[in-house]
Design a protein around this motif. Structure first.
Motif, PDB file in Angstrom:
ATOM      1  N   UNK A  12     -78.455   9.993  30.327  1.00 42.40           N
ATOM      2  CA  UNK A  12     -79.092  11.308  30.318  1.00 42.40           C
ATOM      3  C   UNK A  12     -80.086  11.361  29.163  1.00 42.40           C
ATOM      4  N   UNK A  13     -81.111  12.157  29.311  1.00 41.23           N
ATOM      5  CA  UNK A  13     -82.084  12.325  28.229  1.00 41.23           C
ATOM      6  C   UNK A  13     -81.535  13.289  27.179  1.00 41.23           C
ATOM      7  N   UNK A  14     -82.038  13.129  25.976  1.00 39.38           N
ATOM      8  CA  UNK A  14     -81.654  14.035  24.892  1.00 39.38           C
ATOM      9  C   UNK A  14     -81.921  15.480  25.313  1.00 39.38           C
ATOM     10  N   UNK A  15     -80.970  16.344  24.989  1.00 40.83           N
ATOM     11  CA  UNK A  15     -81.058  17.742  25.390  1.00 40.83           C
ATOM     12  C   UNK A  15     -80.397  18.048  26.718  1.00 40.83           C
ATOM     13  N   UNK A  16     -80.034  17.002  27.442  1.00 42.37           N
ATOM     14  CA  UNK A  16     -79.413  17.189  28.741  1.00 42.37           C
ATOM     15  C   UNK A  16     -77.911  17.426  28.650  1.00 42.37           C
ATOM     16  N   UNK A  17     -77.283  17.493  29.816  1.00 40.43           N
ATOM     17  CA  UNK A  17     -75.854  17.790  29.902  1.00 40.43           C
ATOM     18  C   UNK A  17     -75.150  16.806  30.819  1.00 40.43           C
ATOM     19  N   UNK A  66     -69.911  23.715  19.316  1.00 42.00           N
ATOM     20  CA  UNK A  66     -71.034  24.500  19.807  1.00 42.00           C
ATOM     21  C   UNK A  66     -71.816  23.816  20.907  1.00 42.00           C
ATOM     22  N   UNK A  67     -71.562  22.520  21.123  1.00 45.92           N
ATOM     23  CA  UNK A  67     -72.260  21.774  22.176  1.00 45.92           C
ATOM     24  C   UNK A  67     -71.296  21.282  23.257  1.00 45.92           C
ATOM     25  N   UNK A  84     -73.172  19.580  26.368  1.00 48.40           N
ATOM     26  CA  UNK A  84     -74.517  20.145  26.439  1.00 48.40           C
ATOM     27  C   UNK A  84     -75.326  19.731  25.215  1.00 48.40           C
ATOM     28  N   UNK A  85     -76.622  19.893  25.308  1.00 45.49           N
ATOM     29  CA  UNK A  85     -77.525  19.574  24.193  1.00 45.49           C
ATOM     30  C   UNK A  85     -77.221  18.185  23.630  1.00 45.49           C
ATOM     31  N   UNK A 117     -65.399   5.843  29.854  1.00 42.39           N
ATOM     32  CA  UNK A 117     -66.617   5.986  30.645  1.00 42.39           C
ATOM     33  C   UNK A 117     -67.806   6.028  29.700  1.00 42.39           C
ATOM     34  N   UNK A 118     -68.853   5.303  30.047  1.00 42.85           N
ATOM     35  CA  UNK A 118     -70.015   5.168  29.166  1.00 42.85           C
ATOM     36  C   UNK A 118     -70.926   6.394  29.280  1.00 42.85           C
ATOM     37  N   UNK A 119     -71.305   6.918  28.133  1.00 42.74           N
ATOM     38  CA  UNK A 119     -72.308   7.975  28.055  1.00 42.74           C
ATOM     39  C   UNK A 119     -73.453   7.449  27.205  1.00 42.74           C
ATOM     40  N   UNK A 120     -74.648   7.454  27.766  1.00 38.43           N
ATOM     41  CA  UNK A 120     -75.827   6.987  27.049  1.00 38.43           C
ATOM     42  C   UNK A 120     -76.868   8.098  27.039  1.00 38.43           C
ATOM     43  N   UNK A 121     -77.310   8.460  25.838  1.00 40.07           N
ATOM     44  CA  UNK A 121     -78.294   9.520  25.688  1.00 40.07           C
ATOM     45  C   UNK A 121     -79.583   8.890  25.154  1.00 40.07           C
ATOM     46  N   UNK A 122     -80.630   8.991  25.917  1.00 36.67           N
ATOM     47  CA  UNK A 122     -81.908   8.405  25.511  1.00 36.67           C
ATOM     48  C   UNK A 122     -82.753   9.441  24.779  1.00 36.67           C
ATOM     49  N   UNK A 123     -83.555   8.947  23.852  1.00 39.61           N
ATOM     50  CA  UNK A 123     -84.396   9.847  23.051  1.00 39.61           C
ATOM     51  C   UNK A 123     -85.744  10.068  23.697  1.00 39.61           C
TER      52      UNK A 123
END
Length: 123
Positions: A12-17, A66-67, A84-85, A117-123
């Motif tokens: 997911x992209x940064x800021x996503x959920x 908060x997130x 979130x966020x 489970x893998x969570x990857x957040x792209x910038x």
């Protein structure tokens, strides 16, 4: 013996959920404190959130407060982590865990674990 299976991870992209789910089999689900931990490459496993058996009490790490929100549905033997966020620093393998003892936010206090489970957040 409690068996836990996580799902819902992804890219997911940064800021996503994202919403992670963890379904339990074996044991009496409502008697367990359920927790989420995460582990990034080269780092120790860290506490993210936990919820009491009834769902009446939740505990959330300061880094995600908060997130992220933890919840459970005892009728479905499932615990959720709504994220979130999202930030790149949230990138990690997320693990679901069950504890039959008094809550402590340490991996040693949880006796049953999912495979992660893998969570990857792209910038």
């Amino acid at each position: 013996q409690v068996q836990l299976v996580e799902s819902g991870g992804g890219l997911v992209q940064a800021g996503g959920s994202l919403r992670l789910s963890c379904t339990s089999s074996g044991g009496t689900f409502s008697t367990y404190i359920m927790g989420w931990f995460r582990q990034a490459p080269g780092k120790e496993r860290e506490f993210v959130a936990a919820i009491s058996g009834t769902g009446g009490a939740t505990y959330v790490a300061g880094s995600v407060k908060g997130r992220f929100t933890i919840s459970r549905d005892n009728a479905k033997n499932t615990v959720y982590l709504q994220m979130n966020s999202l930030k790149p620093e949230d990138t990690a393998v997320y693990f679901c865990a069950a504890s039959g003892s008094t809550f402590k936010p340490t991996p040693e206090n949880f006796g049953s674990w999912g495979q992660g489970t893998q969570v990857t957040v792209s910038s």
